[in-house]
Design a protein around this motif. Structure first.
Motif, PDB file in Angstrom:
ATOM      1  N   GLY A  11     107.620  16.215 -20.577  1.00  0.00           N
ATOM      2  CA  GLY A  11     109.050  16.464 -20.485  1.00  0.00           C
ATOM      3  C   GLY A  11     109.446  17.500 -19.446  1.00  0.00           C
ATOM      4  N   ALA A  12     108.487  18.012 -18.687  1.00  0.00           N
ATOM      5  CA  ALA A  12     108.787  19.061 -17.702  1.00  0.00           C
ATOM      6  C   ALA A  12     109.542  18.529 -16.484  1.00  0.00           C
ATOM      7  CB  ALA A  12     107.502  19.754 -17.250  1.00  0.00           C
ATOM      8  N   ALA A 112     110.102  25.522 -24.517  1.00  0.00           N
ATOM      9  CA  ALA A 112     109.896  24.510 -25.559  1.00  0.00           C
ATOM     10  C   ALA A 112     111.228  23.899 -26.001  1.00  0.00           C
ATOM     11  CB  ALA A 112     109.163  25.123 -26.749  1.00  0.00           C
ATOM     12  N   GLU A 113     112.265  24.699 -26.024  1.00  0.00           N
ATOM     13  CA  GLU A 113     113.580  24.196 -26.444  1.00  0.00           C
ATOM     14  C   GLU A 113     114.116  23.157 -25.467  1.00  0.00           C
ATOM     15  OE1 GLU A 113     112.958  27.607 -26.025  1.00  0.00           O
ATOM     16  OE2 GLU A 113     112.475  27.867 -28.146  1.00  0.00           O
ATOM     17  N   VAL A 114     113.987  23.444 -24.183  1.00  0.00           N
ATOM     18  CA  VAL A 114     114.463  22.498 -23.160  1.00  0.00           C
ATOM     19  C   VAL A 114     113.586  21.243 -23.162  1.00  0.00           C
ATOM     20  CG1 VAL A 114     114.789  22.144 -20.671  1.00  0.00           C
ATOM     21  CG2 VAL A 114     115.558  24.276 -21.749  1.00  0.00           C
ATOM     22  N   LEU A 115     112.280  21.421 -23.318  1.00  0.00           N
ATOM     23  CA  LEU A 115     111.378  20.264 -23.383  1.00  0.00           C
ATOM     24  C   LEU A 115     111.771  19.342 -24.541  1.00  0.00           C
ATOM     25  CD1 LEU A 115     107.926  21.977 -22.784  1.00  0.00           C
ATOM     26  CD2 LEU A 115     109.125  20.451 -21.204  1.00  0.00           C
ATOM     27  N   ALA A 116     112.088  19.921 -25.701  1.00  0.00           N
ATOM     28  CA  ALA A 116     112.461  19.121 -26.875  1.00  0.00           C
ATOM     29  C   ALA A 116     113.694  18.275 -26.589  1.00  0.00           C
ATOM     30  CB  ALA A 116     112.699  20.035 -28.076  1.00  0.00           C
ATOM     31  N   GLN A 117     114.628  18.807 -25.818  1.00  0.00           N
ATOM     32  CA  GLN A 117     115.814  18.028 -25.429  1.00  0.00           C
ATOM     33  C   GLN A 117     115.438  16.926 -24.444  1.00  0.00           C
ATOM     34  OE1 GLN A 117     118.456  20.968 -23.812  1.00  0.00           O
ATOM     35  NE2 GLN A 117     118.791  21.955 -25.792  1.00  0.00           N
ATOM     36  N   ARG A 118     114.589  17.278 -23.496  1.00  0.00           N
ATOM     37  CA  ARG A 118     114.236  16.319 -22.447  1.00  0.00           C
ATOM     38  C   ARG A 118     113.435  15.132 -22.966  1.00  0.00           C
ATOM     39  NH1 ARG A 118     112.489  20.090 -17.290  1.00  0.00           N
ATOM     40  NH2 ARG A 118     114.526  21.072 -16.969  1.00  0.00           N
ATOM     41  N   VAL A 119     112.554  15.335 -23.943  1.00  0.00           N
ATOM     42  CA  VAL A 119     111.729  14.207 -24.396  1.00  0.00           C
ATOM     43  C   VAL A 119     112.563  13.139 -25.102  1.00  0.00           C
ATOM     44  CG1 VAL A 119     109.563  15.501 -24.519  1.00  0.00           C
ATOM     45  CG2 VAL A 119     110.977  15.271 -26.584  1.00  0.00           C
ATOM     46  N   GLU A 120     113.769  13.477 -25.496  1.00  0.00           N
ATOM     47  CA  GLU A 120     114.650  12.492 -26.127  1.00  0.00           C
ATOM     48  C   GLU A 120     115.556  11.791 -25.122  1.00  0.00           C
ATOM     49  OE1 GLU A 120     115.482  13.603 -30.598  1.00  0.00           O
ATOM     50  OE2 GLU A 120     116.273  15.176 -29.278  1.00  0.00           O
ATOM     51  N   PRO A 133     110.494  15.033 -30.483  1.00  0.00           N
ATOM     52  CA  PRO A 133     110.314  16.486 -30.482  1.00  0.00           C
ATOM     53  C   PRO A 133     109.197  16.966 -31.419  1.00  0.00           C
ATOM     54  CG  PRO A 133     112.639  15.954 -30.527  1.00  0.00           C
ATOM     55  CD  PRO A 133     111.889  14.656 -30.718  1.00  0.00           C
ATOM     56  N   ASP A 134     108.989  16.274 -32.534  1.00  0.00           N
ATOM     57  CA  ASP A 134     107.918  16.680 -33.454  1.00  0.00           C
ATOM     58  C   ASP A 134     106.539  16.483 -32.817  1.00  0.00           C
ATOM     59  OD1 ASP A 134     109.711  17.432 -35.419  1.00  0.00           O
ATOM     60  OD2 ASP A 134     109.633  15.495 -36.449  1.00  0.00           O
ATOM     61  N   LEU A 135     106.342  15.354 -32.143  1.00  0.00           N
ATOM     62  CA  LEU A 135     105.071  15.122 -31.450  1.00  0.00           C
ATOM     63  C   LEU A 135     104.898  16.137 -30.317  1.00  0.00           C
ATOM     64  CD1 LEU A 135     102.465  13.617 -30.846  1.00  0.00           C
ATOM     65  CD2 LEU A 135     103.816  11.917 -29.574  1.00  0.00           C
ATOM     66  N   LEU A 136     105.972  16.410 -29.598  1.00  0.00           N
ATOM     67  CA  LEU A 136     105.922  17.417 -28.546  1.00  0.00           C
ATOM     68  C   LEU A 136     105.475  18.760 -29.122  1.00  0.00           C
ATOM     69  CD1 LEU A 136     106.562  18.449 -25.625  1.00  0.00           C
ATOM     70  CD2 LEU A 136     108.838  19.003 -26.525  1.00  0.00           C
ATOM     71  N   HIS A 137     106.075  19.160 -30.225  1.00  0.00           N
ATOM     72  CA  HIS A 137     105.729  20.439 -30.861  1.00  0.00           C
ATOM     73  C   HIS A 137     104.237  20.478 -31.216  1.00  0.00           C
ATOM     74  CE1 HIS A 137     106.262  24.104 -33.139  1.00  0.00           C
ATOM     75  NE2 HIS A 137     105.648  23.538 -34.158  1.00  0.00           N
ATOM     76  N   THR A 138     103.724  19.381 -31.738  1.00  0.00           N
ATOM     77  CA  THR A 138     102.299  19.295 -32.067  1.00  0.00           C
ATOM     78  C   THR A 138     101.448  19.446 -30.812  1.00  0.00           C
ATOM     79  OG1 THR A 138     102.741  17.874 -33.974  1.00  0.00           O
ATOM     80  CG2 THR A 138     100.508  17.810 -33.068  1.00  0.00           C
ATOM     81  N   LEU A 139     101.805  18.727 -29.746  1.00  0.00           N
ATOM     82  CA  LEU A 139     101.044  18.796 -28.498  1.00  0.00           C
ATOM     83  C   LEU A 139     101.080  20.195 -27.889  1.00  0.00           C
ATOM     84  CD1 LEU A 139     102.085  15.399 -26.870  1.00  0.00           C
ATOM     85  CD2 LEU A 139      99.849  16.006 -27.822  1.00  0.00           C
TER      86      LEU A 139
END
Length: 175
Positions: A11-12, A112-120, A133-139
């Motif tokens: 998501g970067a 991490a907050e911006v990444l969580a928005q971007r992956v969606e 976002p849950d999978l992202l958090h795990t990774l």
């Protein structure tokens, strides 16, 4: 040949910026999911057995072939994990060096907050990219997605940068 390694967590914005750089520089893009998606066609599941060795081999072969074909440059996108990928990057640097080229690692630093928005983002739909976002958090908890430890590494915080400004900052370093 110049190898630009755009790296950062899922998501970067690696592929987004790689496409813009391709347009500006004329370099081809070897994006992360070309090799991952290929591996997913011949392995029952992500990460099984020698999955990552296979991916690493594909990428290294592609980089070497680009050197042999005397390409001016190549952009590769990569989720560099300090725990498992340092030797891979050293191999790439060795390949490039053997052909008289250079490697420029560019780390896309994103919270991490911006990444969580971007992956969606809907642009990720229909791909095998992280979209939850849950999978992202795990990774993010399981991996150390940090800047490649290299004297040439450039780190760019893209939290608040639009694509155009991030591309401009990268081009200033490349040109």
């Amino acid at each position: 040949m110049k190898l630009i390694v755009l790296h950062g967590p899922p998501g970067a914005g690696k592929l987004t910026l790689a496409k813009r750089l391709k347009s500006a520089l004329g370099y081809n893009v070897l994006h992360n999911h070309l090799s991952v998606d290929l591996a997913l066609e011949v392995y029952p599941e992500f990460g099984q057995d020698d999955f990552f060795d296979f991916i690493d081999s594909l990428r290294s072969q592609a980089i070497e072939k680009a050197c042999q074909n005397k390409m001016a440059g190549l952009i590769i996108t990569f989720c560099f994990d300090l725990n498992s990928d340092l030797n891979v990057v050293k191999k790439w640097e060795s390949i490039i060096s053997d052909y008289g080229g250079s490697m420029l690692p560019i780390y896309l630093d994103v919270s991490a907050e911006v990444l969580a928005q971007r992956v969606e983002n809907p642009s990720r739909n229909g791909t095998k990219k992280v979209q939850c976002p849950d999978l992202l958090h795990t990774l993010l908890g399981e991996n150390q997605f940090v800047a490649i430890p290299n004297e040439n590494t450039i780190s760019i915080n893209t939290n608040a940068l639009c694509e155009e400004n991030a591309t401009r900052l990268i081009l200033e370093q490349v040109l």
